[in-house]
Structures are given as structure tokens and as C-alpha cells.
Write an enzyme that holds these catalytic residues in place. Structure first.
Site, PDB file in Angstrom:
ATOM      1  N   CYS A  43     -17.189  89.298  25.637  1.00 35.60           N
ATOM      2  CA  CYS A  43     -18.352  88.445  25.377  1.00 35.60           C
ATOM      3  C   CYS A  43     -19.363  88.428  26.524  1.00 35.60           C
ATOM      4  O   CYS A  43     -20.566  88.521  26.292  1.00 35.60           O
ATOM      5  CB  CYS A  43     -17.902  87.022  25.041  1.00 35.60           C
ATOM      6  SG  CYS A  43     -17.056  86.143  26.379  1.00 35.60           S
TER       7      CYS A  43
ATOM      8  N   HIS B   4     -22.189  87.504  19.377  1.00 38.20           N
ATOM      9  CA  HIS B   4     -21.192  87.464  20.449  1.00 38.20           C
ATOM     10  C   HIS B   4     -20.101  88.486  20.173  1.00 38.20           C
ATOM     11  O   HIS B   4     -20.019  89.050  19.081  1.00 38.20           O
ATOM     12  CB  HIS B   4     -20.583  86.061  20.557  1.00 38.20           C
ATOM     13  CG  HIS B   4     -19.860  85.619  19.318  1.00 38.20           C
ATOM     14  ND1 HIS B   4     -18.511  85.373  19.294  1.00 38.20           N
ATOM     15  CD2 HIS B   4     -20.295  85.393  18.049  1.00 38.20           C
ATOM     16  CE1 HIS B   4     -18.151  84.995  18.072  1.00 38.20           C
ATOM     17  NE2 HIS B   4     -19.218  85.010  17.303  1.00 38.20           N
TER      18      HIS B   4
ATOM     19  N   HIS C 127     -16.256  81.328  26.859  1.00 38.66           N
ATOM     20  CA  HIS C 127     -16.904  82.226  25.907  1.00 38.66           C
ATOM     21  C   HIS C 127     -18.418  82.046  25.976  1.00 38.66           C
ATOM     22  O   HIS C 127     -18.902  80.938  26.211  1.00 38.66           O
ATOM     23  CB  HIS C 127     -16.407  81.932  24.487  1.00 38.66           C
ATOM     24  CG  HIS C 127     -16.823  82.943  23.478  1.00 38.66           C
ATOM     25  ND1 HIS C 127     -16.407  84.265  23.494  1.00 38.66           N
ATOM     26  CD2 HIS C 127     -17.638  82.844  22.394  1.00 38.66           C
ATOM     27  CE1 HIS C 127     -16.929  84.910  22.477  1.00 38.66           C
ATOM     28  NE2 HIS C 127     -17.694  84.071  21.787  1.00 38.66           N
TER      29      HIS C 127
END
Length: 193
Positions: free
Chosen positions: A82, A146, A134
Site C-alpha cells: 500500500c 489502494h 494502511h
């Protein structure tokens, strides 16, 4: 005899008019603007309103990476995580360097509320942790791109229960040139992108 000629003339004129009308309808009025076509295309694919797609380069980048598998520490189309996805996007789309992990990236941005997110802003999550784990890139209409550990690069909705539960904050780079670019594009003047 004059009546037959008159009727025949009227039929001929009528056919000519119908033929002309059909020819006019079948011809395109103007060649569409390629940027508008791209915005409409990405809008449909990613589920984002056309008026939210101000940066075609952003949507092209996301589109090119969708489906890339997740790989922790990866930074290529063979596999990416990510934070590297956000890093690559900012490097290629905005010519801006981000940190190499989500916590470092968060330290570089000015925090912003969910209501003030604009396409290109970063969105951060704390998934089963007290620290940021994240990051994604907001693309408009509550959607973000993402690299998901389960499905690779994808577009998700911030309002999905999972993402809503773990959402932490949004962030925008200080002195962000996107704000100026979006304002110029909205004014109909030439964009800097």
C-alpha cells in the site's frame, strides 16, 4: 395532369427533406474532447462522478495498476504494497516524493477531515492496531485506490463497514499543487498537469 405533377413534386421534396434530416442526425456534431472522454470512461470504471474526475493522469495511473497483486515491500507491477503504491502514484502523477511507509507518509501530510477530501489526498487506516497500518489515495465520491493485502490494487469505498471501522484520517501534502491545478481546471483555464 397538373395535380399529378404537383403531388409528385411534393413527394420528391418531402423525400429530400427526410433524407437530409436523417443524414444530419447520423453525422456526429463535433469530435468530443479526448479529456472529457477519458473522464467519462474512468468515471464509469471506478464509480466516481464525472465532475469529481479532475485529474485524468491520476485515474489513468490507478487504472493501469488495478489488479496488480499485493506483495509486502514490493514496488513493481509484479507486486506492490500500500505505501509503495501511494509512493509510486505521487511520484508519477504529482512529481512529489513520499516516505516509504504509511506512518512516515502520515508525518508528511497536513491532516484533513473526511468531508474535505479531494482527489489525490491520502487516506490512512489503523487496522487492528494503535498505529497507522494502511494507506490509500482518495479518488472522489468516497472511493479510494489502494493495494489490498487480499486483492491487490483495487478501488474501495470509504463507507464500506470494514473501511469505515478502521479509517483514521485523511492527509494532504503541504503546498499541494493539486489545489491550484483543480482550481484552474474548474475555471476552464489550462491545467498544470
Amino acid at each position: 395532369m397538373k395535380t399529378k405533377k404537383l403531388v409528385a413534386s411534393m413527394l420528391f421534396i418531402g423525400l429530400c427533406l427526410v433524407s437530409q434530416a436523417q443524414t444530419t442526425k447520423s453525422q456526429p456534431k463535433n469530435t468530443a474532447d479526448p479529456d472529457n472522454l477519458a473522464k467519462e470512461y474512468f468515471s464509469q470504471i471506478m464509480g466516481v462522478a464525472v465532475n469529481a474526475t479532475t485529474n485524468t493522469k491520476l485515474y489513468q495511473f490507478v487504472y493501469d495498476w488495478i489488479g496488480t497483486p499485493y506483495r509486502l515491500g514490493g514496488s513493481s507491477k509484479n507486486g506492490i504494497d500500500c505505501s509503495k503504491f501511494a509512493f509510486e502514484l505521487y511520484d508519477k502523477v504529482f512529481n512529489t516524493t513520499l516516505g516509504y511507509n504509511s506512518r512516515n507518509q502520515y508525518s508528511q501530510v497536513t491532516p484533513i477531515t473526511k468531508d474535505n477530501l479531494k482527489a489525490g489526498d491520502l487516506v490512512f487506516f489503523k487496522i487492528r492496531s494503535k498505529s497507522i497500518t494502511h494507506v490509500g489515495v482518495y479518488i472522489g465520491d468516497n472511493k479510494f485506490a489502494h493495494a489490498s493485502s487480499s486483492k491487490g490494487v483495487m478501488v474501495s469505498n470509504l463507507n464500506e463497514p470494514y473501511w469505515k471501522r478502521y479509517y483514521y484520517n485523511g492527509g494532504r501534502m503541504p503546498n499541494d499543487p493539486r489545489v491550484l491545478t483543480a482550481e484552474l481546471a474548474a475555471d476552464g483555464k489550462e491545467s498544470m498537469n
